[in-house]
Design an enzyme around this catalytic site. Structure first.
Site, short mmCIF file in Angstrom:
data_model
loop_
_atom_site.label_atom_id
_atom_site.label_comp_id
_atom_site.label_asym_id
_atom_site.label_seq_id
_atom_site.Cartn_x
_atom_site.Cartn_y
_atom_site.Cartn_z
N LYS A 22 0.87 -1.35 -0.05
CA LYS A 22 -0.01 -0.04 -0.11
C LYS A 22 0.92 1.48 -0.12
O LYS A 22 0.46 2.03 -0.79
CB LYS A 22 -0.86 -0.07 1.24
N ASN A 23 1.95 1.37 0.81
CA ASN A 23 2.69 2.55 1.12
C ASN A 23 3.75 2.84 0.06
O ASN A 23 4.20 3.83 -0.11
CB ASN A 23 3.30 2.64 2.45
N CYS A 117 -5.26 8.43 9.08
CA CYS A 117 -5.47 7.92 10.34
C CYS A 117 -4.87 9.12 11.32
O CYS A 117 -4.03 9.95 11.06
CB CYS A 117 -4.34 6.78 10.22
N ARG A 122 0.33 15.35 13.35
CA ARG A 122 0.87 14.64 12.01
C ARG A 122 1.36 15.99 11.13
O ARG A 122 0.59 16.29 10.22
CB ARG A 122 0.02 13.83 11.22
N ASP A 305 3.90 0.35 12.21
CA ASP A 305 2.69 0.01 11.75
C ASP A 305 2.17 -1.71 11.93
O ASP A 305 1.23 -2.06 11.88
CB ASP A 305 2.75 -0.04 10.06
N ARG A 397 -9.09 -0.04 3.70
CA ARG A 397 -8.21 1.11 3.13
C ARG A 397 -6.85 0.29 2.69
O ARG A 397 -6.22 0.52 1.97
CB ARG A 397 -7.84 2.30 4.15
#
Ligand code: EPZ
Length: 428
Positions: A22-23, A117, A122, A305, A397
């Site tokens: 995903k990232n 999230c 952030r 994560d 997601r």
């Protein structure tokens, strides 16, 4: 509104295929803006963050064509806008990668502040510092990041804190800047290396990705390419933890074992066996789960994560475990949900102390964010009784077909429509 229903107690056994990262995908898709050409991206995960990012590019005029579930072709030649509105960016934190990509393409970017999230502050100060060092002005106006430059010029960028997002954004802005950019104290995650390989496949000159010094020599033109995304380190780690937590025996396929070293080491410390193959790892556990201490750090440290998922094991391990969250300032919100299932945890800021309990018991809980949701699934799998998880949109997601993959491994899990109480066991 859907929720998950899990009847706990089944051991996970069998094989699971890991999807693309995903990232990496949410960085590589915006990077296609840097080449006014067609890019073919393979092994892309079928998750809502990717769908959202593709939708954003389409709304900007890109032509997006799904060859199959995991392969897309993107032609960004028609894109003629450097503005990305709030309704597009609010669902996806990674939308801020569009700033670096649009700066690299148009020397202009106007992107609404991202969503995503929420586990603590952030900030984006390091992103802005990087853009300014490359010669852009960058300010927040009306909840949008507005950046512009006559042209971008290579520069030395020292990252005060290791930041995946800031490293990626500076890479995207620097590949077509004039001269040499040196990013120091750069993030070293696998998805940073994947993005660098993708940019080089388009004709960029990026060296040193995976180390803490990345050197980028600007080029004037980037062309289309075909590229396959690496397997998802965190999806793989999540299934590895689920296998150990349920005392199962699972072959996790289509992985790069080197990316999983810190996770494998921690699982072995907790009493599991991990056998590495070329592109798979086998995780089994037939003895008691042991306590251990956990400190999350930037790669190659234990991934933040994976912290919520690993904490489920510690909540039922023999003894007391200390978890230190070294990346985010508030990533223990999920603990409240674990306590509803009988966990014994004390949290003080970025430190949590887990007193292992005999067992967790099923309860109605919610997913506070993507990885917290994954942790609640693992908790439901090991708990005695039934667990219902709300807000599973977060989990959708980042985990492709997770209900089907878990059912194939023997989990008793299905989606249930909130509107009516007719349970709908997942297909397959
Ligand atoms: C990326 O977020 C990931 N998201 C996160 O994964 C992951 O937790 C994080 O990296 C760390 O690995 C994506 O890749 C889309 P950071 P990012 O910038 O880039 C501070 C998931 O579950 N910081 O590396 O936002 C920040 O506060 C998600 O897939 C600044 O101070 O994280 C944090 O303490 C959740 N200033 C630390 O750096 C900045 O300008 C690391 O953040 C930027 C960050």
């Amino acid at each position: 509104m859907e929720k998950l229903v899990i009847h706990g107690g089944n051991r996970l056994t069998g094989e699971v295929e890991i999807s693309g990262a995903k990232n990496a995908a949410v960085a590589i898709i915006p990077a296609t803006l840097l080449a006014q050409d067609v890019c073919r991206i393979e092994n892309i995960p079928n998750i809502s963050d990717v769908v959202t990012m593709m939708h954003i590019l389409s709304s900007m005029g890109a032509v997006v064509h799904y060859i199959n579930k995991h392969t897309i072709e993107v032609d960004t030649k028609p894109v003629n806008s450097y503005i990305v509105p709030h309704e597009m960016t609010k669902k996806l934190r990674a939308s801020y990668y569009l700033i670096g990509a649009l700066l690299g393409r148009f020397n202009r970017a106007k992107v609404s502040l991202p969503g995503g999230c929420n586990f603590g502050v952030r900030p984006i100060d390091l992103h802005i510092k990087g853009f300014e060092l490359l010669g852009a002005t960058a300010n927040v106006e009306n909840a949008m990041i507005v950046a512009s430059a006559d042209h971008l010029t290579g520069s030395s960028v020292y990252m005060d804190k290791v930041s995946v997002g800031a490293t990626i954004n500076v890479m995207l802005a620097a590949v077509k800047a004039r001269g040499l950019t040196i990013i120091e104290n750069a993030a070293k995650e696998p998805h940073i290396v994947d993005l660098a390989n993708f940019l080089n496949a388009m004709g960029a000159d990026v060296r040193g990705a995976g180390t803490d010094v990345i050197k980028i020599r600007g080029v004037t033109h980037l062309h289309g390419c075909t590229y396959s995304i690496i397997p998802d380190q965190i999806e793989a780690g999540t299934y590895m933890v689920a296998a150990a937590a349920t005392k199962g025996d699972v072959l996790v396929k289509n992985v790069i074992p080197k990316h999983l070293e810190s996770i494998s080491a921690k699982l072995v410390e907790c009493g599991a066996q991990v056998i590495e193959y070329d592109d798979a790892v086998r995780v089994r556990c037939d003895g008691p789960l042991k306590r251990c201490n956990l400190k999350t750090m930037p790669h190659p440290g234990f991934p933040t994560d994976m912290q919520p998922q690993m904490s489920v094991i510690l909540s039922i391990a023999n003894g007391t475990s200390l978890v230190s969250e070294g990346v985010w300032d508030n990533r223990f919100r999920y603990v409240d949900q674990l306590i509803r299932m009988g966990a014994n945890v004390q949290v003080d800021g970025t430190i949590a102390v887990f007193q292992g309990v005999e067992e967790l018991t099923g309860a109605p809980v919610r997913a506070d964010d993507l990885r917290a949701g994954a942790a609640m699934i693992i908790a439901g799998l090991v708990a005695r009784g039934t667990t219902e998880i709300e807000d599973i949109i977060y989990i959708d997601r980042g985990y492709e077909d997770y209900v089907e993959k878990l059912r194939d491994l023997g989990a008793d899990i299905y989606r249930k429509d909130f509107r009516d109480d007719t349970a709908q066991p997942a297909a397959g």
